[in-house]
Write an enzyme that holds these catalytic residues in place. Structure first.
Site, short mmCIF file in Angstrom:
data_model
loop_
_atom_site.label_atom_id
_atom_site.label_comp_id
_atom_site.label_asym_id
_atom_site.label_seq_id
_atom_site.Cartn_x
_atom_site.Cartn_y
_atom_site.Cartn_z
N GLU A 292 20.14 118.98 28.02
CA GLU A 292 19.85 118.56 29.40
C GLU A 292 20.24 119.65 30.39
O GLU A 292 20.86 119.38 31.42
CB GLU A 292 20.58 117.25 29.72
N ASP A 366 19.88 107.24 23.12
CA ASP A 366 20.87 107.36 24.18
C ASP A 366 21.45 106.01 24.61
O ASP A 366 21.07 105.48 25.64
CB ASP A 366 20.22 108.04 25.39
N GLU A 394 25.73 102.28 31.17
CA GLU A 394 24.61 102.96 31.81
C GLU A 394 23.29 102.21 31.65
O GLU A 394 22.53 102.08 32.59
CB GLU A 394 24.49 104.38 31.23
#
Ligand code: GCW
Length: 684
Positions: A292, A366, A394
Site C-alpha cells: 500500500e 483484509d 475496521e
C-alpha cells in the site's frame, strides 16, 4: 459517572456473603517479600484487590519459621527459590515453565495454605492476576492445583497510532501515547494500560503505526520511547517500534535505503546500538514494506527476504526480532489480491534469519467479517510466524456495533490447514507446535484510545480481553472467555452471565449475515469501510473497488477462485483445495468467496442463491433485533451508564443492519432482476 475505566479489573466487594466467608477462611493473611518493581506490583495488586473483594485488609505476615508457627490460611507468594523452606519441603518441586505459575492449596498438618509460585517474575505477576480473577469470578480455591503457562512466546498488541495521536482505524478517541509531552510527562494511563495487558498475559506492544513515520527512530523520540519501555517493563511488556524502510534517507542523510548498500547496513546497525543503549530489552522492529505504497526493499530490486534479513542482522547482537508483515499486494501485480502474499513468501521459507518472524493476517484479504484462513498458515515450516488479528473493528461497524471478536479468532484458530495431515490447526501454528518452533504467537491491532472506557464500545473491552486470553492459549473456548469477562466486568448474577454470554456468542454471525453473507467480502463503502458500498468503482487500483470482489452480473455473483478463475484454492493443502474448490462441498459461508454462481443456484436448504442472500441479510437483522430486546431485558441488572450506552449502540446497529440489507439487495437486484424473497422485509 462515566463507566469502564477499570475494565475487567474492578475488584468490587463480593456480594455473596457465604462465598466471602469461604475466601476469608482460605486467605487469612499474606506472606510476600516484594522483590523488584514487578514484585511491588504483585504485592500491591494482591493486597488491594483481595482486600477490596473480601472487604478486609489483607494482613502482611512475616515469613513463618515452620509449619507450626504459620497461621492457617496463609497466602504465600514468591518465586520458587524464595518460598520459605518448610513450604518447599511439603511440595514436590513443580515444573513451572517460563512466565507460568502455580496456584496450589497445600496442607501442613491440620492447616491449609495457598501458594502462588513461579519460576520468574512475569509468572508471579500472571499468577497474581489469575488468583484475583478466580475470586472475582467466584471460583473455588479449596483443593486448587492450577498450573498454567502461556502456550506462545509473543503475545502482542500493534497500535496503528501516529505520532500526532491520530489512530489509523481507531474508533475510541485519540492515541493514549502522547509523544509531545513524553518523556517527562508520564501519564498514569501508561501504567494502567500496561497493567490491563499484563492481566491477560500480553507481553509485547508496538506503539507506532505500521504506516510509519521515520521520526520515531530519531534520538529525541528514542528517549520518549524509553520512558514508555521503562513503565511497561515491570509489567513484563517489551516495546517494539515500527521501522520505516526509507528511514536511512529520511532521517539518516543517505541517498538510498538499499538493504545491500554497506552504508545502509551500517546505518541500521548503529541505529540498533542507539536503541539498545536506551532500551536494553527493546523487542525489535515491526515492518510494513512494499505494501500500500510503503517503501521497502523492492524499491531497489531487492526481495522482502533481503530487506528483513538486513534488519535482523542489525538487531541480532542484542537479541531483537524483526516482525515482517506478509500483508503485501501490489498495484503492478494483476493477479488476485488474495494470492499475492503466498506467492511472494511461500518460496522464501527457510531463507530468513532466525530472528525474523512473518506476521500473517488471519485471512488472505483484509480483516473481513469472515474469511477463509490465510493459505500461508502451516505452509512455511521453517519460518517463525505470528498470526495477526484486528481487535479494532475496521470492517465490523467500528466501535458502534456489538460484535464479539474472540468468536471470529476462535474460528480461525480452530481451522485445520491439513498441512501436516488432519489436526494441523492454525492454533498449532500460533503455539509453534505444528513445526516445533520456539518462537511464535499472535498480534492484535489494538482497539484502544483515549475514550474513558478505552475501547469506545463497552463490549470492545471483551475483544481486548479475549485477544489476550487466546494469545496466551489459542485453544481456549471463546464462550468460556466471554463468561470470564462478563463476570469480571458485570458481576456474577447468573441471569446476567448467561444472557449476556448468549448475546455475545451470536453477535459475530449476525454481522456476517447483515454485511457479507455467503462469502461476500470487501463490499464496504470507500476507504473508510463503514457501511455498504458494493457499487463503488472509483479507485484507480481495481482491488480497492468492491465491484472487484463481488463480480455481480446478470448471470450471477461471486469471485471465481477455482481453476477456471484465479485458482487461489490451489494455495491450500489438497484437502482444503478440494473442499473449497467444488461448490457442492464448499461450506456455504465461503461460497461466494471461491465461486461465481448463477442467481438460481440451489443452496442446501432448497432456496436459490438470490433468495438465500436476502434471507441471510434478514437473519442478521433478526439476530440484532433479538440482541437488543435481550439487552433491554437486563435493565436494572447492569451498571446504568453501561446499560444505556450499549442500548443506544444496539439501536444504531439494528438500523444499520437494515441499511446494509436494503443497500446490498437493491443494488444486487439491478443484476439479478428478481423479486425479493418472501421472508425478507421489503426495503424501507
Ligand atoms: O486493513 C487495511 C487498512 C489500512 C492498514 C492496512 C494494513 C495500516 O485499511 O489502514 O494500514 O490494512 O494492515 O497495513
Amino acid at each position: 459517572i462515566p463507566w469502564g475505566y477499570d475494565l475487567w479489573l474492578n475488584f468490587e466487594p463480593l456480594d455473596d456473603a457465604r462465598l466471602k466467608d469461604a475466601y476469608r477462611e482460605a486467605i487469612t493473611g499474606m506472606y510476600m517479600e516484594p522483590v523488584g518493581a514487578t514484585g511491588q506490583i504483585v504485592y500491591r495488586e494482591l493486597t488491594e484487590g483481595l482486600g477490596s473483594m473480601l472487604e478486609r485488609p489483607l494482613e502482611s505476615l512475616p515469613a513463618p519459621a515452620g509449619m507450626k508457627s504459620a497461621e492457617a490460611g496463609l497466602l504465600l507468594v514468591a518465586t520458587w527459590d524464595r518460598l520459605p523452606r518448610f513450604i518447599r519441603e511439603i511440595m514436590d518441586r513443580p515444573e513451572i515453565p517460563a512466565e507460568g505459575f502455580l496456584i496450589r492449596q497445600v496442607r501442613a498438618g491440620e492447616k491449609k495454605h495457598l501458594v502462588l509460585t513461579s519460576a520468574d517474575d512475569a509468572g508471579l505477576l500472571y499468577g497474581a492476576y489469575r488468583l484475583l480473577r478466580l475470586v472475582q469470578t467466584h471460583q473455588p480455591l479449596d483443593g486448587i492445583d492450577l498450573l498454567d503457562a502461556p502456550k506462545t512466546k509473543l503475545r502482542m498488541l500493534n497500535h496503528w497510532d501516529n505520532l500526532d495521536r491520530t489512530v489509523e482505524r481507531g474508533y475510541a478517541g485519540f492515541s493514549i501515547f502522547n509523544w509531545h509531552t513524553l518523556p517527562e510527562l508520564r501519564d498514569p494511563r501508561y501504567a494502567d494500560y500496561a497493567r490491563a495487558n499484563a492481566s491477560v498475559g500480553i507481553n509485547a506492544t508496538a506503539v507506532t503505526n505500521v504506516n510509519s513515520n521515520a521520526l520515531v527512530l530519531t534520538a529525541p523520540y528514542i528517549r520518549k520511547a524509553k520512558a514508555l519501555a521503562d513503565i511497561f517493563r515491570p509489567y513484563g511488556i517489551r516495546l517494539y517500534l515500527t521501522a520505516r524502510f526509507s528511514a536511512p534517507m529520511e532521517i539518516g542523510g543517505l541517498e538510498t535505503a538499499d538493504p545491500l548498500d554497506p552504508r545502509v547496513i551500517a546505518w541500521w546497525a548503529a541505529k540498533a546500538g542507539e536503541l539498545y543503549a536506551e532500551i536494553p530489552d527493546f523487542g525489535g522492529f515491526l515492518v510494513k514494506a512494499n505494501s500500500e505504497g510503503q517503501p521497502g526493499p523492492q524499491n531497489y530490486g531487492r526481495s522482502h527476504r533481503e530487506g528483513a534479513n538486513m534488519l535482523a542482522d542489525a538487531l541480532a547482537p542484542y537479541g531483537g526480532n524483526v516482525i515482517w508483515r506478509a500483508f503485501v499486494y501490489s498495484e503492478e501485480d494483476p493477479d488476485d489480491r488474495a494470492k499475492q502474499a503466498y506467492t511472494e513468501f511461500a518460496p522464501e521459507d527457510g531463507k530468513f534469519r532466525e530472528n525474523v518472524l512473518l506476521q500473517v493476517k488471519n485471512g488472505p484479504i483484509d480483516f473481513q467479517p469472515r474469511e477463509p484462513v490465510h493459505p500461508l498458515f502451516g505452509a512455511m515450516p521453517e519460518t517463525p510466524m505470528l498470526a495477526e488479528f484486528q481487535i479494532t473493528k475496521e470492517y465490523l461497524g467500528f466501535a458502534t456495533h456489538l460484535v464479539y471478536l474472540p468468536r471470529l479468532f476462535e474460528e480461525v484458530l480452530q481451522t485445520d490447514t491439513y498441512r501436516e495431515g488432519p489436526g494441523s490447526t492454525v492454533a498449532r501454528v500460533v503455539d509453534g507446535s505444528l513445526h516445533d518452533k520456539p518462537l511464535s504467537g499472535m498480534a492484535g491491532v489494538a482497539n484502544i484510545g483515549t475514550d474513558i472506557n478505552w475501547t469506545g464500545h463497552p463490549f470492545g473491552q471483551a475483544d481486548w480481553y479475549g485477544f489476550g486470553r487466546l494469545a496466551w492459549d489459542p485453544n481456549l473456548d471463546s464462550g468460556d472467555i466471554a463468561e470470564e469477562w462478563i463476570r469480571a466486568t458485570f458481576g456474577n448474577n447468573p441471569v446476567v452471565v448467561s444472557r449476556v454470554q448468549a448475546l455475545m456468542m451470536r453477535s459475530r454471525e449476525a454481522v456476517v449475515n447483515y454485511m457479507t453473507p455467503l462469502g461476500l467480502h470487501h463490499i464496504f463503502d470507500s476507504s473508510h469501510h463503514y457501511g455498504p458500498g458494493p457499487w463503488v468503482d472509483e479507485h484507480s487500483r481495481p482491488e480497492w473497488n468492491p465491484v472487484y470482489y463481488h463480480q455481480a452480473d446478470s448471470l450471477g455473483i461471486g469471485f471465481d477462485r477455482t481453476s477456471t478463475g484465479s485458482n487461489a484454492v490451489a494455495q491450500y493443502a489438497p484437502e482444503l483445495a478440494e473442499r473449497y474448490g467444488d461448490p457442492a462441498t464448499c461450506p456455504e459461508e465461503f461460497l461466494l468467496w471461491f465461486h461465481h454462481l448463477p442467481w438460481d443456484y440451489k443452496l442446501r436448504d432448497g432456496h436459490t442463491l438470490w433468495e438465500g442472500l436476502g434471507l441471510k441479510y434478514q437473519e442478521g437483522i433478526d439476530t440484532v433485533s433479538g440482541m437488543l430486546s435481550d439487552w433491554q431485558g437486563l435493565k436494572g441488572l447492569l451498571p446504568d451508564a453501561a446499560y444505556r450506552d450499549v442500548e443506544m449502540r444496539l439501536g444504531i446497529q439494528l438500523q444499520e443492519a437494515r441499511w446494509w440489507k436494503d443497500a446490498c439487495m437493491l443494488y444486487f437486484q439491478t443484476f439479478s432482476g428478481r423479486e425479493f424473497p418472501e421472508g425478507m422485509e421489503p426495503p424501507a
